[in-house]
Design an enzyme around this catalytic site. Structure first.
Site, PDB file in Angstrom:
ATOM      1  N   GLU A 138     -45.116 -45.942  20.038  1.00  0.00           N
ATOM      2  CA  GLU A 138     -45.680 -47.113  19.432  1.00  0.00           C
ATOM      3  C   GLU A 138     -46.422 -47.792  20.303  1.00  0.00           C
ATOM      4  OE1 GLU A 138     -44.800 -48.845  16.485  1.00  0.00           O
ATOM      5  OE2 GLU A 138     -43.740 -47.079  15.903  1.00  0.00           O
ATOM      6  N   HIS A 195     -33.166 -47.424  21.144  1.00  0.00           N
ATOM      7  CA  HIS A 195     -33.754 -46.937  20.018  1.00  0.00           C
ATOM      8  C   HIS A 195     -33.593 -45.338  20.323  1.00  0.00           C
ATOM      9  CE1 HIS A 195     -36.607 -45.154  17.121  1.00  0.00           C
ATOM     10  NE2 HIS A 195     -36.089 -46.066  16.107  1.00  0.00           N
ATOM     11  N   GLU A 226     -31.603 -42.356  18.464  1.00  0.00           N
ATOM     12  CA  GLU A 226     -32.205 -41.059  17.869  1.00  0.00           C
ATOM     13  C   GLU A 226     -32.639 -40.126  19.204  1.00  0.00           C
ATOM     14  OE1 GLU A 226     -35.850 -42.197  15.642  1.00  0.00           O
ATOM     15  OE2 GLU A 226     -34.378 -43.511  14.443  1.00  0.00           O
ATOM     16  N   VAL A 254     -35.493 -56.692  19.083  1.00  0.00           N
ATOM     17  CA  VAL A 254     -34.955 -57.476  17.815  1.00  0.00           C
ATOM     18  C   VAL A 254     -33.824 -57.160  17.430  1.00  0.00           C
ATOM     19  CG1 VAL A 254     -35.649 -58.024  15.422  1.00  0.00           C
ATOM     20  CG2 VAL A 254     -37.793 -58.011  17.072  1.00  0.00           C
ATOM     21  N   HIS A 258     -31.691 -51.396  13.054  1.00  0.00           N
ATOM     22  CA  HIS A 258     -30.791 -50.459  13.872  1.00  0.00           C
ATOM     23  C   HIS A 258     -29.538 -51.110  14.264  1.00  0.00           C
ATOM     24  CE1 HIS A 258     -33.065 -46.820  13.852  1.00  0.00           C
ATOM     25  NE2 HIS A 258     -34.313 -47.444  14.284  1.00  0.00           N
TER      26      HIS A 258
END
Length: 309
Positions: A138, A195, A226, A254, A258
């Site tokens: 990202e 994440h 993941e 945030v 998830h």
């Protein structure tokens, strides 16, 4: 007699006032008289375009309340610290942008739209500050997307993610352990869910775990949704620790989808149900890193160092 008649006609014409308006026209109202010595009020000028903009780029979330508490709080901190800059927002997730537009009527630029707007507005100095935890895909995408615009501004700078230097890791360890000190008790494991990514930056999680352990926090564990360490990896470590209770928190800016579903959801396979089925008492804390004031301050510090370059 003729002279008297002529004078009468002239007098009648002098009392007739302004000429009648032509068909289809309306008479303009007379302007009000101003007081003696009073200047007429000037027209209000349009606001000038910003010369300096700090563009805050985030993945985004459709959870409105948590978006305001996390991303919104970071942006507010940056605005207070750098009042000479206009703070603007862009999200990297087009799915979230489209959802917010359709569901709530909220329009948020993606990164390209935000950059095009900066150019069209004639902005001269730009600082792009991502709110990503690490320099994964990202973050790389943001850098790749904004870099072609660099020569369109007098000054153009891109900030770093949250975790870069060893000092960043130590500071984050201090922050997350301080924010969770009420849960740090014998028999309790504090588990942060990140994440995870196939990017080499996934090593960030193992490194943060090393810094936690080195600081003496043997009951703190880091896992990912993941990638690795996986839920199974963390479950095994917690079982070996002898803990009876598990506190789950997101290691994400945030507490969005998830955190609410993969971590704290009641469905089969969530972190909450997995630990419960393994016999642990589980408490979930839906509070993103962006809600921690000291995390917000870290982004302020990153931007300050960038501006000073």
């Amino acid at each position: 007699m003729i002279l008297s008649l002529s004078l009468g006609l002239l007098a009648f014409a002098g009392c007739s006032g302004a000429p009648a308006a032509a068909p289809g026209e309306s008479e303009a109202p007379a302007a009000p008289a101003s007081s003696a010595g009073e200047e007429p009020a000037p027209e209000e000028a349009a606001p000038a375009a910003a010369d300096k903009v700090l563009l805050v780029t985030s993945f985004g979330t459709s959870y409105n309340d948590n978006r305001d508490l996390s991303i919104g709080s970071i942006e507010q901190k940056l605005q207070a610290a750098y009042p000479d800059y206009e703070i603007r927002r862009a999200f990297t997730s087009q799915i979230i942008i489209d959802k917010l537009k359709k569901r709530d009527g909220i329009a948020i630029d993606n990164v390209t739209e935000a950059m095009d707007r900066l150019v069209s507005d004639g902005v001269r100095e730009v600082v792009v500050q991502p709110t990503h935890v690490m320099s994964g895909f990202e973050y790389d995408d943001v850098v790749a997307e904004v870099t072609p615009y660099a020569d369109k501004f007098d000054s153009f700078k891109i900030g770093s993610p949250l975790l870069v230097s060893d000092a960043d890791y130590d500071e984050v360890v201090s922050i997350i352990t301080g924010e969770t000190k009420d849960y740090d008790a014998e028999g309790t494991a504090v588990v942060f869910m990140g994440h995870g990514t196939e990017h080499e930056a996934n090593a960030t999680y193992a490194k943060l775990q090393q810094h936690l352990t080195a600081a003496g926090y043997g009951n703190y564990f880091i896992g990912t949704v993941e990638a690795t360490p996986s839920l199974d990896d963390v479950l095994a470590l917690v079982q070996d620790s002898g803990a009876k209770k598990v506190v789950l928190l997101p290691l994400m800016i945030v507490a969005g989808d998830h955190a609410n579903n993969d971590m704290a959801g009641d469905e089969e396979g969530s972190w909450k149900t997995t630990f419960e089925q393994a016999g642990f008492e589980v408490e979930c804390v839906l509070r993103g890193l962006g809600q921690y004031e000291e995390i917000q301050n870290m982004f302020v510090e990153h931007v300050g160092a960038l501006i000073a370059q």
